[in-house]
Write an enzyme that holds these catalytic residues in place. Sequence first.
Site, PDB file in Angstrom:
ATOM      1  N   ARG A  57      41.275  -4.843 127.580  1.00  0.00           N
ATOM      2  CA  ARG A  57      40.257  -5.147 128.498  1.00  0.00           C
ATOM      3  C   ARG A  57      39.871  -6.580 128.384  1.00  0.00           C
ATOM      4  O   ARG A  57      39.450  -7.041 127.522  1.00  0.00           O
ATOM      5  CB  ARG A  57      39.380  -4.245 128.544  1.00  0.00           C
ATOM      6  CG  ARG A  57      38.104  -4.396 129.480  1.00  0.00           C
ATOM      7  CD  ARG A  57      36.836  -3.610 129.311  1.00  0.00           C
ATOM      8  NE  ARG A  57      36.285  -4.043 128.011  1.00  0.00           N
ATOM      9  CZ  ARG A  57      35.021  -4.159 127.634  1.00  0.00           C
ATOM     10  NH1 ARG A  57      34.303  -3.704 128.800  1.00  0.00           N
ATOM     11  NH2 ARG A  57      34.429  -4.474 126.738  1.00  0.00           N
ATOM     12  N   HIS A  81      34.895  -0.218 120.692  1.00  0.00           N
ATOM     13  CA  HIS A  81      33.990  -0.628 121.877  1.00  0.00           C
ATOM     14  C   HIS A  81      34.454  -0.112 123.108  1.00  0.00           C
ATOM     15  O   HIS A  81      33.754   0.657 123.605  1.00  0.00           O
ATOM     16  CB  HIS A  81      34.001  -2.009 121.735  1.00  0.00           C
ATOM     17  CG  HIS A  81      33.011  -2.669 122.674  1.00  0.00           C
ATOM     18  ND1 HIS A  81      31.742  -2.512 122.809  1.00  0.00           N
ATOM     19  CD2 HIS A  81      33.329  -3.815 123.782  1.00  0.00           C
ATOM     20  CE1 HIS A  81      31.211  -2.999 123.697  1.00  0.00           C
ATOM     21  NE2 HIS A  81      32.172  -3.958 124.417  1.00  0.00           N
ATOM     22  N   ARG A  91      39.262 -10.962 123.131  1.00  0.00           N
ATOM     23  CA  ARG A  91      38.591 -10.121 121.781  1.00  0.00           C
ATOM     24  C   ARG A  91      39.530  -9.826 120.793  1.00  0.00           C
ATOM     25  O   ARG A  91      39.107  -9.701 119.621  1.00  0.00           O
ATOM     26  CB  ARG A  91      38.103  -8.945 122.463  1.00  0.00           C
ATOM     27  CG  ARG A  91      36.826  -9.161 123.405  1.00  0.00           C
ATOM     28  CD  ARG A  91      35.986  -7.874 123.658  1.00  0.00           C
ATOM     29  NE  ARG A  91      34.903  -8.425 124.319  1.00  0.00           N
ATOM     30  CZ  ARG A  91      34.109  -7.659 125.111  1.00  0.00           C
ATOM     31  NH1 ARG A  91      34.430  -6.232 125.367  1.00  0.00           N
ATOM     32  NH2 ARG A  91      33.212  -8.093 125.605  1.00  0.00           N
ATOM     33  N   HIS A 104      35.304  -4.390 119.560  1.00  0.00           N
ATOM     34  CA  HIS A 104      34.386  -5.625 119.607  1.00  0.00           C
ATOM     35  C   HIS A 104      34.372  -6.496 118.230  1.00  0.00           C
ATOM     36  O   HIS A 104      34.005  -5.734 117.258  1.00  0.00           O
ATOM     37  CB  HIS A 104      33.120  -5.199 120.264  1.00  0.00           C
ATOM     38  CG  HIS A 104      32.190  -6.298 120.679  1.00  0.00           C
ATOM     39  ND1 HIS A 104      31.988  -7.545 120.227  1.00  0.00           N
ATOM     40  CD2 HIS A 104      32.023  -6.416 122.233  1.00  0.00           C
ATOM     41  CE1 HIS A 104      31.252  -8.152 120.996  1.00  0.00           C
ATOM     42  NE2 HIS A 104      31.465  -7.678 122.288  1.00  0.00           N
TER      43      HIS A 104
HETATM   44  C1  LIG Z   1      27.219  -1.629 123.658  1.00  0.00           C
HETATM   45  C2  LIG Z   1      27.901  -1.912 125.104  1.00  0.00           C
HETATM   46  C3  LIG Z   1      28.013  -3.027 125.671  1.00  0.00           C
HETATM   47  C4  LIG Z   1      28.794  -3.210 126.791  1.00  0.00           C
HETATM   48  N1  LIG Z   1      28.842  -4.440 127.469  1.00  0.00           N
HETATM   49  C5  LIG Z   1      29.623  -4.557 128.682  1.00  0.00           C
HETATM   50  C6  LIG Z   1      29.394  -5.610 129.468  1.00  0.00           C
HETATM   51  O1  LIG Z   1      28.700  -6.759 129.264  1.00  0.00           O
HETATM   52  N2  LIG Z   1      30.292  -5.773 130.712  1.00  0.00           N
HETATM   53  C7  LIG Z   1      31.321  -4.435 131.160  1.00  0.00           C
HETATM   54  O2  LIG Z   1      31.855  -4.714 132.050  1.00  0.00           O
HETATM   55  N3  LIG Z   1      31.140  -3.649 130.057  1.00  0.00           N
HETATM   56  C8  LIG Z   1      30.531  -3.549 128.876  1.00  0.00           C
HETATM   57  N4  LIG Z   1      30.648  -2.240 128.172  1.00  0.00           N
HETATM   58  C9  LIG Z   1      31.475  -1.223 128.484  1.00  0.00           C
HETATM   59  C10 LIG Z   1      30.815  -0.456 129.916  1.00  0.00           C
HETATM   60  O3  LIG Z   1      29.497  -0.535 129.500  1.00  0.00           O
HETATM   61  C11 LIG Z   1      31.509   0.721 129.921  1.00  0.00           C
HETATM   62  O4  LIG Z   1      32.817   0.567 130.087  1.00  0.00           O
HETATM   63  C12 LIG Z   1      30.834   1.442 131.130  1.00  0.00           C
HETATM   64  O5  LIG Z   1      29.423   1.588 131.478  1.00  0.00           O
HETATM   65  C13 LIG Z   1      31.325   2.987 131.292  1.00  0.00           C
HETATM   66  O6  LIG Z   1      30.830   3.688 132.593  1.00  0.00           O
HETATM   67  P1  LIG Z   1      31.270   4.977 132.796  1.00  0.00           P
HETATM   68  O7  LIG Z   1      30.536   5.500 134.330  1.00  0.00           O
HETATM   69  O8  LIG Z   1      32.453   5.010 132.878  1.00  0.00           O
HETATM   70  O9  LIG Z   1      30.630   5.665 131.708  1.00  0.00           O
HETATM   71  P2  LIG Z   1      29.193   5.723 130.768  1.00  0.00           P
HETATM   72  O10 LIG Z   1      28.196   4.820 131.205  1.00  0.00           O
HETATM   73  O11 LIG Z   1      29.384   5.893 129.370  1.00  0.00           O
HETATM   74  O12 LIG Z   1      28.594   7.331 131.216  1.00  0.00           O
HETATM   75  C14 LIG Z   1      29.399   8.627 130.976  1.00  0.00           C
HETATM   76  C15 LIG Z   1      28.629   9.513 131.433  1.00  0.00           C
HETATM   77  O13 LIG Z   1      29.317  10.959 131.043  1.00  0.00           O
HETATM   78  C16 LIG Z   1      28.445  11.797 130.350  1.00  0.00           C
HETATM   79  N5  LIG Z   1      29.272  12.631 129.840  1.00  0.00           N
HETATM   80  C17 LIG Z   1      30.024  12.603 128.839  1.00  0.00           C
HETATM   81  N6  LIG Z   1      30.642  13.730 128.403  1.00  0.00           N
HETATM   82  C18 LIG Z   1      30.056  14.958 129.258  1.00  0.00           C
HETATM   83  C19 LIG Z   1      30.478  16.252 129.420  1.00  0.00           C
HETATM   84  N7  LIG Z   1      31.104  17.031 128.608  1.00  0.00           N
HETATM   85  N8  LIG Z   1      29.708  16.587 130.320  1.00  0.00           N
HETATM   86  C20 LIG Z   1      28.666  15.914 131.129  1.00  0.00           C
HETATM   87  N9  LIG Z   1      28.546  14.701 130.785  1.00  0.00           N
HETATM   88  C21 LIG Z   1      29.165  14.242 130.176  1.00  0.00           C
HETATM   89  C22 LIG Z   1      27.538  11.027 129.687  1.00  0.00           C
HETATM   90  O14 LIG Z   1      26.250  11.586 129.321  1.00  0.00           O
HETATM   91  C23 LIG Z   1      27.155   9.823 130.561  1.00  0.00           C
HETATM   92  O15 LIG Z   1      26.242  10.154 131.588  1.00  0.00           O
HETATM   93  C24 LIG Z   1      29.748  -2.160 127.253  1.00  0.00           C
HETATM   94  C25 LIG Z   1      29.786  -0.938 126.612  1.00  0.00           C
HETATM   95  C26 LIG Z   1      28.793  -0.779 125.229  1.00  0.00           C
HETATM   96  C27 LIG Z   1      28.815   0.205 124.633  1.00  0.00           C
END
Ligand SMILES: Cc1cc2nc3c(=O)[nH]c(=O)nc-3n(C[C@H](O)[C@H](O)[C@H](O)COP(=O)(O)OP(=O)(O)OC[C@H]3O[C@@H](n4cnc5c(N)ncnc54)[C@H](O)[C@@H]3O)c2cc1C
Length: 541
Positions: A393, A358, A297, A248
């Site tokens: 992305r 990021h 980006r 980012h």
């Molecule tokens: C600061 C920030 C800002 C962002 N802004 C945006 C935005 O504005 N728009 C956008 O589209 N995207 C944005 N993103 C990206 C987006 O937030 C993520 O790509 C998305 O939320 C990922 O969702 P997910 O459900 O795949 O994973 P996550 O929300 O990361 O959830 C992963 C889960 O897996 C669990 N986990 C991990 N390893 C294990 C394990 N071994 N055992 C059990 N549980 C485990 C974690 O505890 C968590 O609950 C941003 C990311 C960040 C960090």
Amino acid sequence: MTVSHRLTAPAPGWTSTTDVVVVGSGVAGLTVALNVRKAGLRAMVVTKAMLDDGSTRWAQGGIAAALGEGDTPEQHLADTLVAGAGLCDEAAVRTLVTEGPDAVRHLIATGAAFDLDQDGEILLTREGGHHRRRIAHAGGDATGAEISRALVSAVRSDPGLELIEHALVLDLLTDADGHAAGLTLHVMGEGQRDGVGAIRARAVVLATGGMGQIFSATTNPAVSTGDGVALALRAGAEVTDLEFVQFHPTVLWLGAEAEGQQPLVSEAVRGEGAHLVDADGVRFMVGQHELAELAPRDIVAKAITRRMQELGTEHMYLDGRHFGAEMWAERFPTILASCRSHGIDPVTELIPVAPAAHYASGGVRTDLLGRTTVPGLYACGEVACTGVHGANRLASNSLLEGLVFAERIAADLTSRHRAGDLPERSVDVAGARAARPVPLLAPEARADIQHLMSTGAGVLRSAASMAGTATGLARLTADEKSADPAVESWEATNLHLVATALVAAAARREETRGCHWREDFPDRDDVNWQRHIISSGPTTR
Ligand SMILES: Cc1cc2nc3c(=O)[nH]c(=O)nc-3n(C[C@H](O)[C@H](O)[C@H](O)COP(=O)(O)OP(=O)(O)OC[C@H]3O[C@@H](n4cnc5c(N)ncnc54)[C@H](O)[C@@H]3O)c2cc1C
């Protein structure tokens, strides 16, 4: 039959059974769980910390979907393909942009409250790489927090959905046919289930989020240690596009020694008109790209890094002083609070910013139904590589990807279940221990891995820098003696496996494309590299 490698861990002391076990409780995992429950399947969500501890909660800018007047999925597709730099899977992108608007409406029906205009229509903003205002947001810049709140509230109100918090998933279990049949995990608690156990299931969904913690500076929370990718690699599933890590461009610069998760200053701040300037106040993005500060980006991050190198400084500045106090408080309350908590007032001061890791565009390879190359193992959200992002992305496409493909996975599981194609799996939990145990790294290795990765395989890469990183990583495992099994050593071992696979892929890709920048190969090379690099177990091809 069992997986060929597993993390060194004690034998499971307890076993549970369900139909579908979902690993992770971000937007992807919770959406899968809610949707399979609607079909009457039993489901469990296992998550490493609290339910809302992933990246989802931190998302600020919003979620992209062609919801605005005059916007179409076709235009969203075009912008996504440009950002992906020739490596998007067009069918996956088409699925994303076509099903996206309805997926957002389903999220609203689940309870997520997006910001609305005076007529009750969803307010849309613009972000880098989008030629339209198509980013829906909530609470100003607290989109992820609102999505997470709504989904957590929905799963908590389903008594039939089992939620296991503070549980680190270790490895996949497979049956005699090589079909996913459950997993092993370590529960950190003193409840009925404590310590290492096993969950038997008809299917397993990985929704473990990103891997930002392999770098020293990242916007990702502490849980983002690439566990899902590491598990998939040990299970023999294909993993692809790992080299495409998005940095980012504008992360709050907290000093040269800062490590771990660092606050993001969302792209939406630039979307609303903030300028990037150097210490002399020069808007260095103007003239570099038609969209100036709103260029994709990688272009902005590259320009910032170059300018930092030219001027010998460690950061640039974001100037949003012209917004005024009221707009900062209403539109960007989270960022305002975060900057002020670090002693910077964006209403009157320039914000120091620099790039940080990021988003992982790559991950566990899936088809359009979220199926990985291991039968019965699905992947969804940031841990997955559906082909949507290609080499980079497009901003705000990731929450949308999590939603759309979670719905598809749930639909596939539902139809398989109805067709009788999701039978109970028999797995010998004790037999699974025949898989070769991987020695564990000591917890201190985490900081070494992060330093090696940021130094040699971060924003700017070359054969020499990556060879140094690869050698350093190999040295960390030279001592075959295993550290004691514990959350920190399992995580360090996962970080190491993912970092090693990433460096192998990044060293192999001898070109610059999307968010992969090679100083020694500065051009895009479609003749040799218009293709994906796939890792499977120890091999990369
Ligand atoms: C600061 C920030 C800002 C962002 N802004 C945006 C935005 O504005 N728009 C956008 O589209 N995207 C944005 N993103 C990206 C987006 O937030 C993520 O790509 C998305 O939320 C990922 O969702 P997910 O459900 O795949 O994973 P996550 O929300 O990361 O959830 C992963 C889960 O897996 C669990 N986990 C991990 N390893 C294990 C394990 N071994 N055992 C059990 N549980 C485990 C974690 O505890 C968590 O609950 C941003 C990311 C960040 C960090």
